[in-house]
Design a protein around this motif. Structure first.
Motif, PDB file in Angstrom:
ATOM      1  N   MET A  63       0.852  -1.199   0.000  1.00  0.00           N
ATOM      2  CA  MET A  63       0.000   0.000   0.000  1.00  0.00           C
ATOM      3  C   MET A  63       0.879   1.237   0.000  1.00  0.00           C
ATOM      4  O   MET A  63       1.707   1.417   0.880  1.00  0.00           O
ATOM      5  CB  MET A  63      -0.875  -0.028   1.246  1.00  0.00           C
ATOM      6  N   ASP A  64       0.705   2.076  -1.001  1.00  0.00           N
ATOM      7  CA  ASP A  64       1.640   3.202  -1.062  1.00  0.00           C
ATOM      8  C   ASP A  64       1.122   4.432  -0.331  1.00  0.00           C
ATOM      9  O   ASP A  64      -0.048   4.518   0.042  1.00  0.00           O
ATOM     10  CB  ASP A  64       1.959   3.539  -2.530  1.00  0.00           C
ATOM     11  N   ALA A  65       2.034   5.358  -0.111  1.00  0.00           N
ATOM     12  CA  ALA A  65       1.748   6.507   0.743  1.00  0.00           C
ATOM     13  C   ALA A  65       0.659   7.393   0.157  1.00  0.00           C
ATOM     14  O   ALA A  65      -0.160   7.943   0.897  1.00  0.00           O
ATOM     15  CB  ALA A  65       3.018   7.308   0.963  1.00  0.00           C
ATOM     16  N   THR A  66       0.627   7.531  -1.181  1.00  0.00           N
ATOM     17  CA  THR A  66      -0.383   8.426  -1.757  1.00  0.00           C
ATOM     18  C   THR A  66      -1.789   7.901  -1.488  1.00  0.00           C
ATOM     19  O   THR A  66      -2.706   8.666  -1.213  1.00  0.00           O
ATOM     20  CB  THR A  66      -0.214   8.574  -3.287  1.00  0.00           C
ATOM     21  N   LEU A  67      -1.932   6.567  -1.548  1.00  0.00           N
ATOM     22  CA  LEU A  67      -3.250   5.992  -1.314  1.00  0.00           C
ATOM     23  C   LEU A  67      -3.706   6.284   0.111  1.00  0.00           C
ATOM     24  O   LEU A  67      -4.859   6.666   0.347  1.00  0.00           O
ATOM     25  CB  LEU A  67      -3.189   4.482  -1.561  1.00  0.00           C
ATOM     26  N   ILE A  68      -2.751   6.122   1.042  1.00  0.00           N
ATOM     27  CA  ILE A  68      -3.082   6.400   2.440  1.00  0.00           C
ATOM     28  C   ILE A  68      -3.411   7.874   2.615  1.00  0.00           C
ATOM     29  O   ILE A  68      -4.395   8.248   3.258  1.00  0.00           O
ATOM     30  CB  ILE A  68      -1.912   5.976   3.367  1.00  0.00           C
ATOM     31  N   GLY A  69      -2.584   8.713   1.990  1.00  0.00           N
ATOM     32  CA  GLY A  69      -2.837  10.158   2.074  1.00  0.00           C
ATOM     33  C   GLY A  69      -4.179  10.515   1.487  1.00  0.00           C
ATOM     34  O   GLY A  69      -4.953  11.302   2.049  1.00  0.00           O
ATOM     35  N   GLN A  70      -4.482   9.879   0.357  1.00  0.00           N
ATOM     36  CA  GLN A  70      -5.748  10.133  -0.325  1.00  0.00           C
ATOM     37  C   GLN A  70      -6.948   9.823   0.590  1.00  0.00           C
ATOM     38  O   GLN A  70      -7.885  10.594   0.696  1.00  0.00           O
ATOM     39  CB  GLN A  70      -5.823   9.258  -1.576  1.00  0.00           C
ATOM     40  N   SER A  71      -6.866   8.661   1.242  1.00  0.00           N
ATOM     41  CA  SER A  71      -8.021   8.304   2.080  1.00  0.00           C
ATOM     42  C   SER A  71      -8.044   9.138   3.351  1.00  0.00           C
ATOM     43  O   SER A  71      -9.110   9.410   3.896  1.00  0.00           O
ATOM     44  CB  SER A  71      -8.017   6.805   2.398  1.00  0.00           C
ATOM     45  N   LEU A  72      -6.860   9.605   3.779  1.00  0.00           N
ATOM     46  CA  LEU A  72      -6.820  10.519   4.924  1.00  0.00           C
ATOM     47  C   LEU A  72      -7.583  11.792   4.585  1.00  0.00           C
ATOM     48  O   LEU A  72      -8.388  12.292   5.377  1.00  0.00           O
ATOM     49  CB  LEU A  72      -5.361  10.842   5.273  1.00  0.00           C
ATOM     50  N   VAL A  73      -7.357  12.293   3.370  1.00  0.00           N
ATOM     51  CA  VAL A  73      -8.018  13.534   2.955  1.00  0.00           C
ATOM     52  C   VAL A  73      -9.529  13.339   2.886  1.00  0.00           C
ATOM     53  O   VAL A  73     -10.304  14.141   3.413  1.00  0.00           O
ATOM     54  CB  VAL A  73      -7.463  13.995   1.585  1.00  0.00           C
ATOM     55  N   SER A  74      -9.945  12.231   2.271  1.00  0.00           N
ATOM     56  CA  SER A  74     -11.393  12.032   2.169  1.00  0.00           C
ATOM     57  C   SER A  74     -11.987  11.772   3.546  1.00  0.00           C
ATOM     58  O   SER A  74     -13.117  12.181   3.827  1.00  0.00           O
ATOM     59  CB  SER A  74     -11.716  10.898   1.195  1.00  0.00           C
ATOM     60  N   GLY A  75     -11.215  11.127   4.431  1.00  0.00           N
ATOM     61  CA  GLY A  75     -11.677  10.906   5.794  1.00  0.00           C
ATOM     62  C   GLY A  75     -11.881  12.208   6.542  1.00  0.00           C
ATOM     63  O   GLY A  75     -12.864  12.384   7.254  1.00  0.00           O
ATOM     64  N   LEU A  76     -10.943  13.156   6.334  1.00  0.00           N
ATOM     65  CA  LEU A  76     -11.082  14.448   7.003  1.00  0.00           C
ATOM     66  C   LEU A  76     -12.318  15.183   6.498  1.00  0.00           C
ATOM     67  O   LEU A  76     -13.046  15.808   7.271  1.00  0.00           O
ATOM     68  CB  LEU A  76      -9.832  15.300   6.774  1.00  0.00           C
ATOM     69  N   GLY A  77     -12.563  15.085   5.180  1.00  0.00           N
ATOM     70  CA  GLY A  77     -13.734  15.755   4.601  1.00  0.00           C
ATOM     71  C   GLY A  77     -15.022  15.252   5.223  1.00  0.00           C
ATOM     72  O   GLY A  77     -15.827  16.036   5.753  1.00  0.00           O
ATOM     73  N   ILE A  78     -15.194  13.935   5.199  1.00  0.00           N
ATOM     74  CA  ILE A  78     -16.431  13.371   5.745  1.00  0.00           C
ATOM     75  C   ILE A  78     -16.467  13.565   7.266  1.00  0.00           C
ATOM     76  O   ILE A  78     -17.527  13.777   7.849  1.00  0.00           O
ATOM     77  CB  ILE A  78     -16.579  11.886   5.344  1.00  0.00           C
ATOM     78  N   GLY A  79     -15.274  13.557   7.879  1.00  0.00           N
ATOM     79  CA  GLY A  79     -15.202  13.765   9.321  1.00  0.00           C
ATOM     80  C   GLY A  79     -15.736  15.131   9.735  1.00  0.00           C
ATOM     81  O   GLY A  79     -16.400  15.266  10.758  1.00  0.00           O
ATOM     82  N   CYS A  80     -15.465  16.154   8.902  1.00  0.00           N
ATOM     83  CA  CYS A  80     -16.000  17.485   9.195  1.00  0.00           C
ATOM     84  C   CYS A  80     -17.521  17.450   9.211  1.00  0.00           C
ATOM     85  O   CYS A  80     -18.176  18.058  10.057  1.00  0.00           O
ATOM     86  CB  CYS A  80     -15.549  18.484   8.127  1.00  0.00           C
ATOM     87  N   VAL A  81     -18.082  16.711   8.252  1.00  0.00           N
ATOM     88  CA  VAL A  81     -19.543  16.610   8.175  1.00  0.00           C
ATOM     89  C   VAL A  81     -20.085  15.930   9.429  1.00  0.00           C
ATOM     90  O   VAL A  81     -21.036  16.420  10.054  1.00  0.00           O
ATOM     91  CB  VAL A  81     -19.948  15.837   6.902  1.00  0.00           C
ATOM     92  N   TYR A  82     -19.455  14.807   9.822  1.00  0.00           N
ATOM     93  CA  TYR A  82     -19.882  14.130  11.056  1.00  0.00           C
ATOM     94  C   TYR A  82     -19.787  15.091  12.237  1.00  0.00           C
ATOM     95  O   TYR A  82     -20.654  15.110  13.115  1.00  0.00           O
ATOM     96  CB  TYR A  82     -19.004  12.906  11.349  1.00  0.00           C
ATOM     97  N   GLY A  83     -18.705  15.867  12.239  1.00  0.00           N
ATOM     98  CA  GLY A  83     -18.490  16.801  13.333  1.00  0.00           C
ATOM     99  C   GLY A  83     -19.621  17.818  13.431  1.00  0.00           C
ATOM    100  O   GLY A  83     -20.133  18.078  14.515  1.00  0.00           O
ATOM    101  N   LEU A  84     -20.032  18.367  12.274  1.00  0.00           N
ATOM    102  CA  LEU A  84     -21.119  19.356  12.297  1.00  0.00           C
ATOM    103  C   LEU A  84     -22.406  18.724  12.822  1.00  0.00           C
ATOM    104  O   LEU A  84     -23.142  19.330  13.605  1.00  0.00           O
ATOM    105  CB  LEU A  84     -21.356  19.923  10.891  1.00  0.00           C
ATOM    106  N   ILE A  85     -22.677  17.491  12.386  1.00  0.00           N
ATOM    107  CA  ILE A  85     -23.889  16.816  12.861  1.00  0.00           C
ATOM    108  C   ILE A  85     -23.770  16.582  14.367  1.00  0.00           C
ATOM    109  O   ILE A  85     -24.725  16.787  15.122  1.00  0.00           O
ATOM    110  CB  ILE A  85     -24.103  15.491  12.117  1.00  0.00           C
ATOM    111  N   GLY A  86     -22.578  16.181  14.794  1.00  0.00           N
ATOM    112  CA  GLY A  86     -22.343  15.960  16.225  1.00  0.00           C
ATOM    113  C   GLY A  86     -22.561  17.235  17.024  1.00  0.00           C
ATOM    114  O   GLY A  86     -23.147  17.206  18.109  1.00  0.00           O
ATOM    115  N   ILE A  87     -22.111  18.371  16.488  1.00  0.00           N
ATOM    116  CA  ILE A  87     -22.336  19.646  17.172  1.00  0.00           C
ATOM    117  C   ILE A  87     -23.835  19.882  17.317  1.00  0.00           C
ATOM    118  O   ILE A  87     -24.316  20.336  18.353  1.00  0.00           O
ATOM    119  CB  ILE A  87     -21.672  20.814  16.409  1.00  0.00           C
ATOM    120  N   GLY A  88     -24.579  19.541  16.266  1.00  0.00           N
ATOM    121  CA  GLY A  88     -26.033  19.688  16.328  1.00  0.00           C
ATOM    122  C   GLY A  88     -26.621  18.921  17.503  1.00  0.00           C
ATOM    123  O   GLY A  88     -27.462  19.439  18.237  1.00  0.00           O
ATOM    124  N   PHE A  89     -26.161  17.686  17.696  1.00  0.00           N
ATOM    125  CA  PHE A  89     -26.616  16.889  18.844  1.00  0.00           C
ATOM    126  C   PHE A  89     -26.338  17.631  20.148  1.00  0.00           C
ATOM    127  O   PHE A  89     -27.183  17.723  21.026  1.00  0.00           O
ATOM    128  CB  PHE A  89     -25.876  15.543  18.896  1.00  0.00           C
TER     129      PHE A  89
END
Lengths: 347, 291
Positions: free
Chosen positions: B1-27
């Motif tokens: 597994m190469d570093a770019t793939l890991i980096g790539q999923s890290l980036v998409s994870g952060l994106g969706i994580g922000c969304v989860y975070g906003l919903i969590g703030i709503g709670f």
């Protein structure tokens, strides 16, 4: 009745006075006590007479009655919360489906194996989960229900995923297959009767009074020497075994199982039934299941509106009639107050 | 597994994580104002995307206006949920579990109404800015992810400012600390509850709108998002808005890692397992409980 304060003695009849079993006052006249059962008998009787489609609908209702009765032990009698009972119905359903279709087990050993598996799962899950309270417990149990659904979807080598398992044989007794509408209905009615009997026995037993005790106040129950954690777990195990039993019945009656059967829809539906019938009562789950299943079927044109109707009805019930039909029957009971002094015990 | 793939999923994870975070703030916002856990939170996320889609495609409004209107409409619907479902139960002193069940039922009702009013087809929205992805050391970061991260951070900052400096924000915090004492100080506790629902519905809508261009929205996406948001709130310590945002980021990244390691099918199971792990081992979350 003794007057000595031997609250936690072996026989312990006084516990009943300390912890009156909630939400079901002693009926003061026979008709009021019998009213819910008469309604239930009329609906089942009509289905038996009519056969065909009504029999199918009432059959489902009876399966749900068993599931909701189990839920009622945990929620009504013990005042705990579980949004994840569908998980145990899934365990029972899939155990029956897989063991009978792929391993050629008989329905009875498969059903027993399902209940054993559900009990094992409930024990493993309940032990850590039941320490939680309030919204933590609600969410943990909801998560468990959803995990079960996800596993049913993803574990394709065993559950066939969304495709589901079909060709599950019907239940047979002494070589006679229960395949006709009426035969199935009679079998399910007997199962419900046995469930109701079991629940009412549990309710009036020492165990049931311990449940009522921790429903009233955990601290007070603990002070009286009731092992709160243990009784919560026992209540959870009982609920899980009824759920598993109903799951097994479902797959044998329908002949097919898929993850969709055990989705969030099942949770909402079973709660609606519990609240329509009256939470904490013995008859409530049966009445609730029958009424809730029968109503939308009478308006079949509105199939798309079913979940909408259940959800709306549930909200309105929670706000305006939290005791459900049991409250109605109790009101029926209150009017003729001639023999008030007698004070019979709960059935 | 190469570093770019890991980096790539890290980036998409952060994106969706922000969304989860906003919903969590709503709670957290609703929980702090009332002690209620609103399980209908996911409905607002779904409605945000759906209403924007309807305004954009059927109403033919400009994108920005459609988004603004959608957020306002969802905030109003949040108040409607509070008025029609939560307030009557609240006035009757309903037990907490009844409240949860009622909001879960409200979630189903909203879902079904949306299904009947619109349809059951997945919908998507155009990306906010149609530019090629930014390359960072070989990792492609698409513009929408940047929008999500930047937008979320801006919202979190604005919320912090709101709670710290404005009178209303301070009143809401006072309610969170002690409702009765707040009422004695003349704070209209009931309007704070309505405001909390409006605020958290609006947050959910924004989260849904920002997310929709990268995925899709449909009438039944609410519950999974509500659960992810709840998990975020639990990880952060329930009742701590900024903990919830942090929790959302952690959940997003962990999920992205799980997708990489076990495949997309395991995404939900991993998230729910994290929830159970936190509930069993550390129910007060990484930052400890509020108060």
């Amino acid at each position: 009745m003794t007057s000595s304060p031997n609250i936690i003695s072996r026989k312990g009849p006084d516990l009943r006075r300390v912890f009156p079993v909630p939400a079901q006052p002693a009926p003061r006249n026979r008709l009021a006590a019998a009213a819910p059962w008469l309604v239930a008998a009329c609906i089942v009787g009509y289905a038996l007479f009519a056969g065909g489609y009504p029999a199918t609908v009432v059959g489902f209702a009876l399966i749900y009655a068993i599931f909701v009765s189990g839920l009622n032990i945990f929620m009504g009698l013990t005042a705990q919360v579980s949004f994840g009972q569908s998980a145990f119905a899934a365990v029972g359903g899939y155990a029956s489906a897989i063991l009978t279709t792929q391993y050629d087990w008989g329905w009875l050993p498969a059903m027993v194996a399902g209940i054993a598996a559900a009990l094992a799962a409930a024990f493993a899950i309940g032990y850590p989960t039941l320490r939680l309270k309030g919204h933590y417990l609600s969410m943990a149990t909801l998560a468990i229900g959803l995990i079960a659904h996800e596993i049913a979807v993803e574990w394709e080598s065993v559950t066939m995923g969304y495709l589901g398992i079909s060709g599950i044989p019907p239940i047979d007794i002494a070589g006679y297959e229960l395949a006709g509408d009426r035969a199935i209905l009679i079998m399910l009615s007997l199962c419900v009767a046995a469930t109701v009997f079991a629940v009412s026995r549990i309710r009036s037993s020492r165990l049931g009074r311990a449940f009522a005790g921790l429903a009233g106040s955990e601290d007070a129950a603990r002070a009286l020497g009731i092992d709160v954690a243990r009784y919560k777990l026992v209540s959870f195990l009982l609920a899980a075994s009824f759920a598993s039993f109903s799951g097994s019945l479902f797959v044998h009656v329908v002949g097919y199982v898929s993850p969709e059967v055990f989705s969030l829809h099942m949770v909402i539906l079973s709660f609606t039934m519990l609240y329509v019938g009256g939470i904490g009562t013995v008859a409530g789950p049966v009445i609730g299941a029958l009424v809730v299943s029968a109503l939308p079927e009478t308006f079949r044109a509105f199939r798309d509106y079913q979940d909408l109707a259940y959800g709306t009805a549930l909200i309105l019930l929670l706000i305006f009639a939290p005791r459900g039909l049991a409250g109605l029957f109790a009101a029926l009971d209150r009017k003729p107050s001639s023999d008030r002094g007698k004070g019979g015990t709960a059935p | 597994m190469d570093a770019t793939l890991i980096g790539q999923s890290l980036v998409s994870g952060l994106g969706i994580g922000c969304v989860y975070g906003l919903i969590g703030i709503g709670f957290c916002v609703i929980y702090n104002a009332s002690g209620i856990v609103n399980f209908a939170q996911g409905a607002f996320v779904m409605l945000g995307g759906m209403i924007t889609h309807v305004l954009l495609v059927r109403g033919e409004l400009p994108y920005g206006l459609a988004i603004l209107l959608a957020v306002l409409i969802v905030a109003l619907l949040g108040v409607a949920v509070e008025r029609l479902v939560v307030r009557p139960l609240w006035n009757r002193n309903a037990p907490m579990f009844v409240m949860i069940l009622a909001t879960l039922a409200a979630q189903i009702v909203i879902e079904r109404l949306t299904y009947l009013a619109i349809d059951d087809q997945p919908k998507t929205l155009p990306v906010f800015t149609d530019l090629p992805p930014v390359m960072l050391r070989g990792i492609a970061v698409n513009m929408q992810s940047l929008w999500i991260v930047a937008g979320s951070l801006a919202i979190v900052a604005a919320l912090a400012l709101f709670f710290k400096t404005t009178r209303t924000g301070k009143a809401m915090r006072a309610c969170a600390i002690n409702r009765e004492a707040a009422a004695l100080q003349g704070i209209p506790v009931h309007s704070m509850l309505a405001l909390a629902f409006a605020l958290s519905a609006g947050l959910g809508a924004v989260a849904g709108i920002m997310l929709t261009p990268t995925q899709y929205t449909a009438f039944d996406i609410g519950v999974p998002f509500a659960i992810s948001g709840f998990i975020a709130a639990i990880i952060g310590g329930f009742g701590r808005p900024f903990g919830a945002f942090l929790g959302g980021l952690m959940l997003g990244v962990t999920q992205a890692g799980a997708i990489l390691a076990f495949g997309a099918g395991m995404k939900t199971i991993v998230a729910l397992s994290i929830l159970l792990l936190f509930l069993f081992v550390r129910p007060s979350g990484i930052l400890g409980p509020a108060k």
